[in-house]
Design an enzyme around this catalytic site. Sequence first.
Site, PDB file in Angstrom:
ATOM      1  N   SER A 223       0.871  -1.178   0.000  1.00  0.00           N
ATOM      2  CA  SER A 223       0.000   0.000   0.000  1.00  0.00           C
ATOM      3  C   SER A 223       0.907   1.226   0.000  1.00  0.00           C
ATOM      4  CB  SER A 223      -0.908  -0.002   1.224  1.00  0.00           C
ATOM      5  OG  SER A 223      -0.173   0.073   2.414  1.00  0.00           O
TER       6      SER A 223
ATOM      7  N   HIS B 217      -3.818  -6.048   2.308  1.00  0.00           N
ATOM      8  CA  HIS B 217      -2.923  -7.078   2.854  1.00  0.00           C
ATOM      9  C   HIS B 217      -3.630  -8.407   3.127  1.00  0.00           C
ATOM     10  CE1 HIS B 217       0.245  -4.035   4.606  1.00  0.00           C
ATOM     11  NE2 HIS B 217       0.178  -4.011   3.297  1.00  0.00           N
TER      12      HIS B 217
ATOM     13  N   GLU C  70      -4.751  -2.520   9.066  1.00  0.00           N
ATOM     14  CA  GLU C  70      -4.001  -3.057  10.211  1.00  0.00           C
ATOM     15  C   GLU C  70      -4.667  -2.722  11.543  1.00  0.00           C
ATOM     16  OE1 GLU C  70      -0.013  -1.456   9.910  1.00  0.00           O
ATOM     17  OE2 GLU C  70       0.086  -1.918   7.773  1.00  0.00           O
TER      18      GLU C  70
ATOM     19  N   GLU D 168       1.872  -9.685   7.090  1.00  0.00           N
ATOM     20  CA  GLU D 168       2.647  -9.211   8.236  1.00  0.00           C
ATOM     21  C   GLU D 168       2.458 -10.101   9.466  1.00  0.00           C
ATOM     22  OE1 GLU D 168       1.881  -5.026   8.753  1.00  0.00           O
ATOM     23  OE2 GLU D 168       2.731  -4.546   6.800  1.00  0.00           O
TER      24      GLU D 168
ATOM     25  N   ASP E 217      -4.170   1.143  11.470  1.00  0.00           N
ATOM     26  CA  ASP E 217      -3.742   1.833  10.246  1.00  0.00           C
ATOM     27  C   ASP E 217      -4.745   1.475   9.162  1.00  0.00           C
ATOM     28  OD1 ASP E 217      -2.653   2.852   7.966  1.00  0.00           O
ATOM     29  OD2 ASP E 217      -0.876   1.564   7.947  1.00  0.00           O
TER      30      ASP E 217
ATOM     31  N   GLU F 245      -3.355   5.663  12.143  1.00  0.00           N
ATOM     32  CA  GLU F 245      -2.431   6.040  11.059  1.00  0.00           C
ATOM     33  C   GLU F 245      -3.194   6.148   9.741  1.00  0.00           C
ATOM     34  OE1 GLU F 245       0.863   3.291  10.866  1.00  0.00           O
ATOM     35  OE2 GLU F 245       1.020   3.514   8.706  1.00  0.00           O
TER      36      GLU F 245
ATOM     37  N   ASP G  34       1.519   8.415   7.237  1.00  0.00           N
ATOM     38  CA  ASP G  34       2.420   7.477   6.538  1.00  0.00           C
ATOM     39  C   ASP G  34       2.473   7.881   5.071  1.00  0.00           C
ATOM     40  OD1 ASP G  34       3.577   5.335   5.224  1.00  0.00           O
ATOM     41  OD2 ASP G  34       2.042   3.882   5.742  1.00  0.00           O
TER      42      ASP G  34
ATOM     43  N   LYS H  56       9.605   5.165   7.246  1.00  0.00           N
ATOM     44  CA  LYS H  56       9.949   3.979   6.458  1.00  0.00           C
ATOM     45  C   LYS H  56      11.122   4.386   5.569  1.00  0.00           C
ATOM     46  CE  LYS H  56       5.294   2.000   5.672  1.00  0.00           C
ATOM     47  NZ  LYS H  56       4.081   2.226   4.834  1.00  0.00           N
TER      48      LYS H  56
ATOM     49  N   HIS I 179       8.374  -1.250   9.455  1.00  0.00           N
ATOM     50  CA  HIS I 179       8.771  -2.201   8.421  1.00  0.00           C
ATOM     51  C   HIS I 179       7.922  -1.953   7.167  1.00  0.00           C
ATOM     52  CE1 HIS I 179       5.215  -5.076   9.403  1.00  0.00           C
ATOM     53  NE2 HIS I 179       4.879  -3.811   9.498  1.00  0.00           N
TER      54      HIS I 179
ATOM     55  N   LYS J 148       6.494  -0.438  14.539  1.00  0.00           N
ATOM     56  CA  LYS J 148       5.638  -1.566  14.154  1.00  0.00           C
ATOM     57  C   LYS J 148       6.419  -2.419  13.176  1.00  0.00           C
ATOM     58  CE  LYS J 148       3.130   0.548  10.241  1.00  0.00           C
ATOM     59  NZ  LYS J 148       1.844   0.661   9.558  1.00  0.00           N
TER      60      LYS J 148
END
Length: 441
Positions: free
Chosen positions: A44, A160, A169, A212, A247, A300, A327, A352, A380, A403
Amino acid sequence: MSSTTVAHLHAREILDSRGNPTVEVELTDSKGQVFLAAVPSGASTGDMEACELRDGDKSRYGGKGVLAAVANVTDKILPAIKGMTTEDIASIDHTMLELDGTKFKTNLGANAILGVSMAVCRAGAASCGEPLYQHINHLAGSPTMIMPVPCFNVINGGVHAGNFLAPQEFFLIPLGAPTFREALRMGAETYHVLKSLIAKKYGIESTAVGDEGGFAPNISTVEEAMDLLVEAIDIAGYTGHIYVGSDPAASEWYNKETDSYNFDFKRPLDQQDPSKVMKKEEVVKFWEEIKNKYPLKLLEDPFQDLDFEGHALMTAAIGEDIEIVGDDLYCTNVEFVRKGVDLQATNAMLLKVNQIGTITESLKAFKMCQDNQWGVFVSHRSGETTDDFIADLTVGLGTGHLKTGAPCRGERLAKYNELLRIEERTGLGYAGYEFRNSGHF
Ligand code: PGA
Ligand code: ZN
């Protein structure tokens, strides 16, 4: 003792945790010591991320090969930085930026540049005779180091996961642990309780894990995800000690034509509930209600990645109680963070390293946040390797939280386990409830 210099660079195409190619760089310094670095990859991704150079040759890895980026390391970057001092990463990164000459690193590829930058950082640490976290700490102007709160992404949705849950998330956040080691234990225990709960409620076929390491049960609403987390925390015995976060990665389900967010976007069109399509103000209200009902501490990317105004509405409404993290909004780019600070769009940035492509620029974005009392949340990518660089990064910068997925899957545990080692070696304190004070402990 004089610093080592870059003697040689080699690069290779390796596979990431999704089975896609990525770049690994091998740097040999003037003493013959070898340093490796492997580059992660997102799914993403933000619109303004630095370029991940892919070959596009459909006959190899469906076009995802990185042979051009690999060749750029050896054919273009090596001649430019050979002989440069490993301790001076700022000059090396600057040289690579000049050589590339584009805004988004489309020429050399951010995957080529970042691999070298990370390897140089490791070589510089060795040259200084210090651990990587210590070296990063010096490069960043010596913020107080602290062990981070691990935010475990244990329920997966969005792009995801293969369920109808729109937000990407859902985190367990063990603020009430005394140490990182105990936080990891609390997170892992709750993760296992969650697995049993999901098996009981949704069947064992729902306990397969996503990219993840989180579960992707057959649920479709934020409330269902939150209820599951809260019940698992309760059964594990950690109510009042483990909090939750999310998130949504809302860019993935934003409709530009109608300027709205479809919380039901993953269902087939004819089965979607129209009341799940929300305007900005409704989204703010939605999360405000979630915050009032659940022990939410972090949110997030609640809006799409160009919507500074929407984020500012959210921050004004709930930013005091909840860390609002940008993000895709910032892509670890100091220019966008500056804009976010001016507009008070959020009160934290996700960090990131591959979104921007060099360690030096990542540190600049960190500094901008630190100077403005913002939180910094190290992250990550959904496509990872066993490279554990970000464990040292989060400690060295004293970000207070990171995270790196669920306490499951080797590429995620590589980071959490390295943090265990760092804690053991340093005896550093745990950020806990102070997790938002990045760079100011
Ligand atoms: P990504 O997801 O690595 O696929 O971008 C992580 C995130 O959105 O934070
Ligand atoms: Zn995100």
